[in-house]
Design an enzyme around this catalytic site. Structure first.
Site, PDB file in Angstrom:
ATOM      1  N   ARG A 157       3.560  -0.087  -4.770  1.00  0.00           N
ATOM      2  CA  ARG A 157       3.660  -0.509  -3.575  1.00  0.00           C
ATOM      3  C   ARG A 157       2.520  -1.482  -3.161  1.00  0.00           C
ATOM      4  NH1 ARG A 157       6.918   1.607   0.453  1.00  0.00           N
ATOM      5  NH2 ARG A 157       5.223   1.154   2.192  1.00  0.00           N
ATOM      6  N   CYS A 212       1.170  -1.879  -0.009  1.00  0.00           N
ATOM      7  CA  CYS A 212       0.052  -0.012   0.185  1.00  0.00           C
ATOM      8  C   CYS A 212       0.729   0.798  -0.015  1.00  0.00           C
ATOM      9  CB  CYS A 212      -0.748   0.022   1.051  1.00  0.00           C
ATOM     10  SG  CYS A 212      -2.340  -0.864   1.004  1.00  0.00           S
ATOM     11  N   LYS A 223      12.795 -15.517 -10.158  1.00  0.00           N
ATOM     12  CA  LYS A 223      12.121 -14.322 -11.455  1.00  0.00           C
ATOM     13  C   LYS A 223      11.490 -14.772 -12.357  1.00  0.00           C
ATOM     14  CE  LYS A 223      13.597 -12.117  -9.474  1.00  0.00           C
ATOM     15  NZ  LYS A 223      14.059 -11.495  -8.388  1.00  0.00           N
ATOM     16  N   TRP A 272      -2.625  -3.278  -1.929  1.00  0.00           N
ATOM     17  CA  TRP A 272      -2.538  -3.882  -1.966  1.00  0.00           C
ATOM     18  C   TRP A 272      -2.799  -5.150  -0.525  1.00  0.00           C
ATOM     19  CZ3 TRP A 272      -0.177  -7.917   1.123  1.00  0.00           C
ATOM     20  CH2 TRP A 272      -0.037  -9.160   0.510  1.00  0.00           C
ATOM     21  N   GLU A 276      17.393 -18.067  -7.206  1.00  0.00           N
ATOM     22  CA  GLU A 276      16.927 -16.922  -7.618  1.00  0.00           C
ATOM     23  C   GLU A 276      16.387 -16.414  -9.316  1.00  0.00           C
ATOM     24  OE1 GLU A 276      16.320 -14.121  -6.162  1.00  0.00           O
ATOM     25  OE2 GLU A 276      16.395 -12.618  -7.812  1.00  0.00           O
ATOM     26  N   ASN A 325      -1.979   2.337   5.390  1.00  0.00           N
ATOM     27  CA  ASN A 325      -0.915   1.507   5.303  1.00  0.00           C
ATOM     28  C   ASN A 325      -0.599   0.592   6.153  1.00  0.00           C
ATOM     29  OD1 ASN A 325       2.354   1.728   3.877  1.00  0.00           O
ATOM     30  ND2 ASN A 325       0.870  -0.511   4.502  1.00  0.00           N
ATOM     31  N   GLY A 326      -1.102  -0.566   6.444  1.00  0.00           N
ATOM     32  CA  GLY A 326      -0.189  -1.312   7.600  1.00  0.00           C
ATOM     33  C   GLY A 326      -1.786  -2.313   8.295  1.00  0.00           C
ATOM     34  N   HIS A 330      17.840 -37.261  -6.566  1.00  0.00           N
ATOM     35  CA  HIS A 330      16.759 -37.495  -5.382  1.00  0.00           C
ATOM     36  C   HIS A 330      15.173 -37.018  -5.094  1.00  0.00           C
ATOM     37  CE1 HIS A 330      20.740 -38.415  -3.875  1.00  0.00           C
ATOM     38  NE2 HIS A 330      21.359 -37.268  -4.139  1.00  0.00           N
ATOM     39  N   LYS A 361       6.473  -3.671  -4.388  1.00  0.00           N
ATOM     40  CA  LYS A 361       7.366  -4.328  -3.932  1.00  0.00           C
ATOM     41  C   LYS A 361       8.147  -4.816  -2.796  1.00  0.00           C
ATOM     42  CE  LYS A 361      11.375  -2.811  -5.306  1.00  0.00           C
ATOM     43  NZ  LYS A 361      12.113  -4.449  -5.935  1.00  0.00           N
ATOM     44  N   GLU A 385       7.620 -15.410 -10.718  1.00  0.00           N
ATOM     45  CA  GLU A 385       6.762 -14.321 -10.017  1.00  0.00           C
ATOM     46  C   GLU A 385       7.011 -13.633 -11.519  1.00  0.00           C
ATOM     47  OE1 GLU A 385       9.052 -11.175  -7.990  1.00  0.00           O
ATOM     48  OE2 GLU A 385      11.023 -11.897  -8.574  1.00  0.00           O
TER      49      GLU A 385
HETATM   50  C1  F6R Z   1      11.751 -10.996  -5.718  1.00  0.00           C
HETATM   51  C2  F6R Z   1      11.868  -9.838  -4.627  1.00  0.00           C
HETATM   52  C3  F6R Z   1      11.394 -10.114  -3.383  1.00  0.00           C
HETATM   53  C4  F6R Z   1      12.132  -9.571  -2.009  1.00  0.00           C
HETATM   54  C5  F6R Z   1      11.445  -8.781  -1.079  1.00  0.00           C
HETATM   55  C6  F6R Z   1      12.398  -8.794  -0.181  1.00  0.00           C
HETATM   56  O1  F6R Z   1      12.114  -9.587  -6.599  1.00  0.00           O
HETATM   57  O2  F6R Z   1      11.762  -8.394  -4.998  1.00  0.00           O
HETATM   58  O3  F6R Z   1      11.941 -11.319  -3.258  1.00  0.00           O
HETATM   59  O4  F6R Z   1      13.258  -9.396  -2.692  1.00  0.00           O
HETATM   60  O5  F6R Z   1      10.703  -8.975  -0.731  1.00  0.00           O
HETATM   61  O6  F6R Z   1      12.678  -6.972  -0.079  1.00  0.00           O
HETATM   62  P1  F6R Z   1      13.930  -6.192   0.126  1.00  0.00           P
HETATM   63  O7  F6R Z   1      15.551  -6.900  -0.189  1.00  0.00           O
HETATM   64  O8  F6R Z   1      13.071  -4.610   0.260  1.00  0.00           O
HETATM   65  O9  F6R Z   1      13.690  -6.357   1.657  1.00  0.00           O
END
Ligand code: F6R
Length: 619
Positions: free
Chosen positions: A27, A2, A496, A77, A492, A103-104, A515, A614, A499
């Site tokens: 956000r 949010c 990617k 969000w 990783e 927000n929260g 395994h 994000k 998501e």
């Molecule tokens: C994946 C992604 C999330 C963040 C995670 C931590 O692409 O963006 O997995 O890495 O939410 O976010 P930060 O680094 O902001 O604590």
């Protein structure tokens, strides 16, 4: 999660709020809304809100404009209640004269709501946030205070004392035109100080085109704003300390520029962002690195006998590379803790354990809670953070910034490579105080300096990688496999892919294949092998053969010159040669490009993947 923005000044609030929401949309983008009021205490607050993307709200505002010089707004969000118009913020109290954005998460909202309903309050949404609007309105209506501004502040304070959970809020009341009240606990809120105008926002990026003078509020701060003035107290009414900071990035840095997506822009920024992570931190005559922000003496660094690295998502993958790096170069036992587990797990930590929290945003609630838990136990907790002025940056006991510039695409890209670069510096620093030779140290510094040019070379292959992606768009799922330093890279890569393209993908240590995971190998399930020419290269080749023997398509990411792979793998992407321990920095880039091109070809919303946001500021 949010985003909120409030404005009070002489300009029309709506365009400023909409522009701020555009910058905060990363956000959360389930719904958006604004409420504005003009200078008259008789005029009601005008509220407009719509589910879905910000464009829906823009369209509504074209049909039904809302004018005024003071307003609040929100991009959501969803946590409590579906993304509907009714659940969109701002919310009103029973009188309709108070509007509030939040927000929260209000954890005790149901109990409070039950009480309010018993008292006759009617709710129009399923959100926890609407409870706050009613609580503030209730306290406001019951107050004897004659000054409406004072009355609103008291009402906000009274309401906040009743709630459990987290909040960043902004409230306004039709009785107090040109007056905003904001408060935070656990959710970020920054005050922007303009000439004859003031702002409140979840992120400084939303206001940087108007002012670079900002105050990052602390938990329990309560701020009052008029166009010419502001005051900050805490929610108990005591004076609060604050500091005015100058925002260190330009509005242009937070724009896409010529790129179609933020994600692509941020992938292509990596030659610079990696350089920014090591710039001024390499000490040639000591064949070492310096991280002044750690605020630890050489003796204290020498005493460290265990390290815990904590983060979530991509940051936890960077932490895993960090574990390999620190153990390899400095021989200090290192563990990675997923922040959400660490905060409740109560792991034993002794006095010489150094705890690092790693976070791009510096606001991730689990990482923040892990940091506070470490500090509560008396540990020095250091931060590796990108967002300057973020909560983790301010509350940690020292640390280092990534200096990557704003990362807006929801999928983390440049922050990963910068986090790994910074962890490499830490490993070199600690290693040079222990067993790492001068020669080995010098070689690593040289290689770090060469990384930006090598990244440029990989980026030139974007079209080649796009062509590869186009071949596999029908994939039922994907496997990402790597060993040693590139096991986290595989995790990783899979994250990617999941998501942003919504293709189910899983990352594994390559040798784990037999395994159980090999059961998934089929013609419809491509495997991506991250297998630079390193100490486990031959082992990876054998695993690759096992996949090919079962008709599994293979995309191999390997070191330039390993042309023999072209005979066994279906597709090969080359990265320049680099020391094994730094390879994840280079190998991550083709993986980012691969997922990006998959997502674009599948018509996915690259910068705003479904269900995501994000900055994860709720548990
Ligand atoms: C994946 C992604 C999330 C963040 C995670 C931590 O692409 O963006 O997995 O890495 O939410 O976010 P930060 O680094 O902001 O604590």
């Amino acid at each position: 999660m949010c985003g909120i923005i409030g404005y009070v000044g002489k300009a029309e609030a709506t365009p400023i709020l909409l522009e701020g929401l555009r910058r905060l949309e990363y956000r959360g983008y389930d719904s958006s809304g604004i409420a504005v009021m003009n200078g008259s205490s008789d005029a009601p607050i005008q509220t407009r809100k719509r589910s879905g993307r910000l464009d829906n709200l823009r369209t509504l505002l074209t049909e039904k404009p809302a004018a005024g010089h003071c307003g609040i707004s929100h991009t959501r969000w969803a946590t409590h209640g579906e993304p509907t118009d009714a659940n969109a913020h701002p919310h009103n109290d029973s009188s309709g004269r108070l509007a509030l954005v939040h927000n929260g998460v209000i954890e005790n909202y149901q109990v409070l709501k039950d009480h309010l309903e018993e008292d006759g309050h009617v709710f129009h949404s399923q959100t926890d946030s609407e409870v706050l609007a009613h609580l503030v309105g209730n306290a406001y209506d019951a107050s004897n205070e004659s000054d409406p501004q004072r009355r609103l502040v008291e009402a906000v304070r009274e309401a906040l004392h009743q709630v459990a959970g987290t909040y960043g809020i902004v409230a306004m009341h039709a009785d107090a035109p040109g007056f905003l009240v904001g408060a935070r606990f656990g959710s970020p809120l920054v005050v922007g100080l303009g000439k004859g105008e003031k702002f409140l926002a979840s992120d400084v990026g939303a206001i940087v085109s108007h002012t670079t003078d900002a105050i990052y509020l602390r938990d329990r701060d309560l701020v009052c704003l008029t166009e010419d003035d502001f005051s900050i107290e805490n929610v108990d009414g005591d004076q609060a300390e604050y500091e005015v900071s100058t925002v260190d990035f330009t509005p242009e840095q937070a724009e896409k520029g010529e790129y179609p997506h933020y994600m692509l822009k941020e992938i292509f920024e990596q030659p610079t962002s990696i350089q920014n992570a090591f710039r001024g931190r390499l000490i040639d005559d000591q064949a070492s690195a310096i991280l002044g922000g750690l605020q630890l003496t050489p003796r204290e660094l020498r005493d460290v006998d265990r390290i815990v690295l904590c983060g979530c998502g991509t940051a936890s993958h960077a932490a895993m590379v960090g574990e390999y790096l620190i153990e390899h170069l400095a021989r200090i036992p290192t563990e990675v803790e997923i922040a959400s587990e660490f905060r409740y797990r109560n792991p034993p930590l002794d006095k010489n354990t150094l705890v690092f929290v790693i976070s791009q945003s510096g606001e991730t609630i689990d990482t923040l809670a892990a940091m506070r838990e470490g500090q509560r136990k008396g540990h020095r907790v250091l931060g590796i953070v990108n967002s300057v002025g973020s909560t983790i940056a301010r509350e940690s006991d020292g640390g280092s910034y990534l200096y990557s510039g704003p990362e807006i695409g929801v999928a983390a890209t440049k922050s990963f490579t910068s986090q790994v670069t910074l962890l490499a510096l830490l490993a070199i620093l600690l290693g040079r105080m222990r067993h790492l030779s001068v020669d080995a140290g010098q070689q690593l510094l040289k290689e770090l300096r060469e990384l930006p040019a090598k990244v440029e070379k990989i980026l030139l292959q974007s079209e080649h990688i796009r062509q590869i992606a186009l071949k596999y768009l029908d994939a039922k799922g994907m496997l990402f496999l790597g060993r040693q330093f590139n096991y986290p890279t595989a995790l990783e890569g899979a994250l990617k892919m999941k998501e942003i393209s919504y293709i189910f993908a899983s990352g594994h240590a390559a040798a784990e294949l037999k395994h159980g995971i090999i059961a998934l190998v089929s013609e419809e399930t491509p495997s991506v092998f991250i297998m630079p020419r390193d100490s486990v290269y031959e082992k990876n080749v054998s695993t690759l053969e096992e996949v090919k023997a079962r008709k599994g398509p293979v995309i191999a990411i390997t070191t330039e010159g390993s042309t023999e792979l072209e005979r066994i793998a279906d597709d090969v992407i080359y990265i320049p040669p680099v020391s094994e321990c730094l390879a994840p920095i280079l190998a991550a880039i083709p993986l980012q490009l691969l997922s990006y091109h998959f997502a674009v070809a599948l018509d996915c919303d690259v910068d705003k993947p479904r269900n995501l946001a994000k900055s994860v500021t709720v548990e």
